[in-house]
Structure formats: structure tokens, C-alpha cells
Design a protein around this motif. Structure first.
Motif: not given
Length: 496
Positions: A277-283, A312-322
Motif C-alpha cells: 500500500a505505501v509505495p502505491a499511495m506515494v506513487a 512509512r508514508l513519510a519515509a517513502e515520500m522522502q525517497k521521491v526524487t524531484v
């Protein structure tokens, strides 16, 4: 014309004609000669110029569409289908160039292999399946049946967030049904639609069947629903603009379909597979920088797993590269300065309203971002359902978390906005999945899916203020037809 970005260049000479739009068989400037600059959202540099058209250009496009309509209507369905299949083939042959073109004008990184050819082939496969039905009659000397016929000249207005797919959704289905069309793409992202129209001509779509008029919504856009000889309209955009479109259509009694955005909930139960769920929601909220009507922007989570999910959402969001589209990043800029200011304003409203910023909440720093419209992926916690960031469509990478205690409360919160486009449920309990699928007020419900149904040919559209009508499904071509009932009686009365 060659479009050049900060560190990469892509030749589009074969697909675009600078400062021109398609009316009939000609690539022409606007009637006034005015133009609009199309800006690269990653650095604010000029990509191209397009005509700034108005009602005069729309009227010329309608004239061209009217001239083309009788012959296109009378072209048999198999021939129409074969032409649209050839169009899909050309799109596939030019897929990389089209993807880079849309990436530059929208600002998104590449989405991988293009789905546009398959999207158009799905439509082409419906062309010769448009059928009427036989009807019972009162006497044996009469037969009754229905015909499915095109409206004639139709119109469409599409947004900037996914211009290629939006263009094919409207144009492909409309012309498949035998209509001719006048379409206005968004002034921020008109280049991919113009390139697709060029490929349509190359595929053998007759001149005048597709007419692309560029310009501002208040000028060229407003002239389409106001035109008395356009007989059906498709619009995708905001509820405010949708209301104006509907008012204009009402004056001419013009039927229409509206897709007007969403504030999609993602309901997470205690038994959810958070690894999935977490990677899918962040994506789902960072894809296209959150500029997707179906983006799951509200997480409605059971309190028992609330803290774990937020971490877990915060950790996944911090992986997003911009960064810019041509860099190895997962998220690009917002489309323009207006949208940039809008998203940052909503972030401030969230802070002022008492929500907690867990990660993000501003703009990225560094030379890579230059003058671009970049923002950070932002996660808010302790959001109450009545906050503006929980009620209004932000259209940016902003995710709000709302904790609830019961299934009933989750349903109330999920349904507690004016929108009803997409909803997601995360659970391993089949009973919960069934109950939630029925209870959620949305045109699409995904179970263990962050954006929607994820199926081929699923009808797409909304409930409530998300609009009405459906696209993309097995009835997408039928939706551009009208029904005629024919009653045919023998000229000779039967003898008894």
C-alpha cells in the motif's frame, strides 16, 4: 521546429508546425495573428508558440468539420476502423518522440512504454460493433429497429495534465462513431495534441474530420460550447469551468459529458498489506506531480495503524526524487506559475489550519531547480475532515492523513466531500472489500489499488461534483451516437 530543454534537445520538425493549428486540411495561424508562448515548466524557457485563437477560428473549424461530415459519416465502419488502426500504428512508431514532447510541455518524467497506441486500438475495435436493435411490433406488416447515428460536428475541451491520452479519449471515440470534431487543447500543453493530429492526417483521416484550435479558455474555449452548430460536447477540467460549459450548452440544448476532478480517498484498514500500500499511495500522489484527477489525496486510516502508516508514508515520500524530466527523477515540476502558487497556498492553509507537516511543505533548493515550478512532496498528518486541504482538490503532491476508529466513520469521511471520482480500499478482508465497494460514492473503486480499477476498458467518470458521463469503456464510441427508431410498414395491406 526544434524544442530544446536545459540539457537535452528533441527534434519535432516532423510533427509540429510552429505557430499553426489544424483547420480543415490546412495548418493555419489564428485569424488575428496573435500567438501564445508555450513554456517549459522546468525552467520557464520558451518551447514553442501557438495561435491565440478566438470565436472566428472556431467558426472556421466548424465550417471545415461540417464539410467533412457527410463523407466521413457515410464511410463504412470497417474502413473507418482501418484508418484509426493505421493512426495507432503511426503513434507507436513515433512513441518516443511523443513521450518526450509531452514530458517537456507537461514537465513529467517519462512514464515508460506508451499506452497511447493500445488506447486507440481499443477504440478502433469498437467501430464496427456499433449496432441497433430490432423492436417488437403490433402487427406482422410492420418491422421496427433502431439506428445508431453520429451527432455531426462535435466539440471537446481538454486539460493540460495528460494531453495525449485526453486527446485520444475524445477524438478517437468521436470520429470512430462517424462524427467530425473541433477540439481545443489547453494552452499550457497543446503540442502533443497537435502532433497527434498531424499523425492522424498521415494515417488517412480525411481533412476536416479532426480540427485542433488552440488558444485561451475564455476565448477559443468558450466559443465551442457556445457554437449553435456543435451538437455534442466533451469537457474535462474544474467544476467551476464545467458549470460555465454546462450553462453555455444549455442555451443551445447541446448534450455533454463532464469530468470534473476529484478528492479521492484511500481507506486503509488494520489488516492492509502496508508493504504494497505505501509505495502505491506515494506513487499515486506524486505521479505527474499530483496533477491527476484520480490522485489519492486523502488517506483515511484506522487509528490502530495510524502512527505506523504515517511513518512509512513519510519515509517513502522522502525517497521521491524531484527534477527536470530528462534527469533520472520520479517527479517533475508543476505545470505553470498559477498552479505553483495554488499548491503552495494550500500547503500554507494546511499549516494554518492546524495540520502537521510530516515531510515536505515547501520548495526544493539547488541549482537543478532554477526557475522551474518545483515543490516538495508533502505529507500532512492530524488532518480533520473539514479542513480545506481535505475538502478541496489541490492538484499537487499533497497527501492528507485522517485517522478514524470504525468502518462506518471511514465511509462517512471518505464520502464527505463534494467529489466522487475514485476511491481506494486497502484490506485483505473480502467482506470489508465488498461492503466498501458498495458504500463508497465514486465512479471507480479500487481494492488494493491506489489510483483506480486498473483494468482494460473500465468506464471512467464521476459521481456528484466529479461530473457525469463515461469515457474509455466499451460504450465509449456509443456515447458519441444518438438513437433513431425506425418503424417500417408494408405498403400493401395484408389479406386475411
Amino acid at each position: 521546429m526544434t524544442i530544446t530543454s536545459a540539457s537535452t534537445s528533441t527534434s519535432t520538425d516532423s510533427l509540429l508546425i510552429d505557430g499553426r493549428q489544424l483547420i480543415g486540411r490546412e495548418w493555419v495561424p489564428s485569424a488575428t495573428g496573435r500567438t501564445i508562448d508555450v513554456i517549459n515548466p522546468a525552467n520557464r524557457e520558451l518551447l514553442a508558440r501557438i495561435p491565440r485563437s478566438d470565436a472566428a477560428d472556431v467558426d472556421a473549424a466548424v465550417e471545415a468539420a461540417e464539410q467533412a461530415f457527410p463523407a466521413w459519416r457515410d464511410t463504412n465502419a470497417s474502413v473507418r476502423a482501418s484508418i484509426i488502426f493505421r493512426w495507432a500504428d503511426l503513434i507507436e512508431q513515433n512513441a518516443d518522440e511523443l513521450d518526450q514532447l509531452e514530458s517537456q510541455e507537461v514537465g513529467r518524467p517519462s512514464w515508460g512504454p506508451s499506452r497511447l497506441p493500445a488506447q486507440l486500438r481499443f477504440i478502433a475495435g469498437q467501430v464496427d460493433k456499433v449496432q441497433g436493435v430490432s423492436l417488437p411490433t403490433y402487427s406482422p406488416d410492420t418491422i421496427g429497429f433502431t439506428l445508431r447515428e453520429p451527432y455531426g460536428v462535435v466539440g471537446a475541451i481538454i486539460p493540460w495534465n495528460a494531453p495525449g491520452a485526453m486527446f485520444l479519449n475524445e477524438v478517437g471515440a468521436a470520429i470512430a462513431a462517424g462524427n467530425t470534431i473541433v477540439i481545443k487543447p489547453a494552452e499550457d500543453a497543446p503540442l502533443t495534441p497537435l502532433a497527434l493530429a498531424k499523425l492522424a492526417l498521415d494515417a488517412g483521416v480525411p481533412a476536416g474530420v479532426i480540427n485542433v484550435v488552440t488558444g485561451y479558455g475564455s476565448e477559443a474555449g468558450a466559443a465551442i460550447p457556445a457554437h449553435p452548430r456543435i451538437r455534442r460536447i466533451g469537457f474535462t477540467g474544474s467544476p467551476a469551468t464545467g458549470s460555465l460549459i454546462m450553462e453555455a450548452c444549455a442555451r443551445n440544448l447541446t448534450p455533454l459529458h463532464l469530468e470534473l476532478g476529484g478528492k479521492s480517498p484511500q481507506v486503509v484498514f488494520a489488516d492492509a498489506d502496508l508493504d504494497a500500500a505505501v509505495p502505491a499511495m506515494v506513487a499515486g500522489i506524486t505521479l505527474n506531480t499530483g496533477q491527476i484527477c484520480a490522485a489519492g489525496s486523502r488517506v483515511v486510516v484506522m487509528r490502530s495503524i495510524h502512527a505506523e502508516l504515517v511513518d512509512r508514508l513519510a519515509a517513502e515520500m522522502q525517497k521521491v526524487t524531484v527534477g527536470p524530466w530528462h534527469q533520472p527523477v520520479t517527479m517533475g515540476p508543476l505545470i505553470n506559475e498559477k498552479q505553483y502558487d495554488r499548491v503552495l497556498n494550500y500547503i500554507e492553509l494546511g499549516k494554518q489550519g492546524g495540520a502537521d507537516v510530516v515531510t515536505g511543505g515547501g520548495v526544493p533548493q539547488g541549482d537543478l531547480y532554477g526557475n522551474g515550478f518545483f515543490v516538495q512532496p508533502t505529507l500532512f498528518d492530524n488532518v480533520s475532515p473539514d479542513m480545506r486541504i481535505a475538502q478541496e482538490e489541490i492538484f499537487g503532491p499533497v497527501l492528507s492523513v485522517i485517522a478514524v476508529d470504525t468502518e462506518e466513520e471511514a465511509i462517512a469521511v471518505a464520502n464527505g466531500t463534494d467529489y466522487g471520482l475514485v476511491a481506494s480500499v486497502w484490506t485483505q478482508d473480502v467482506g470489508i472489500a465488498v461492503r466498501m465497494s458498495r458504500a463508497l460514492n465514486a465512479g471507480q473503486v479500487g481494492v488494493n489499488n491506489a489510483i483506480g480499477a486498473g483494468v482494460i476498458g473500465g468506464p471512467f467518470g464521476g459521481y456528484k461534483n466529479s461530473g457525469f458521463g463515461r469515457t474509455m469503456g466499451a460504450d465509449s464510441v456509443l456515447n458519441w451516437t444518438q438513437v433513431k427508431t425506425v418503424s417500417m410498414r408494408s405498403a400493401t395491406l395484408p389479406q386475411f
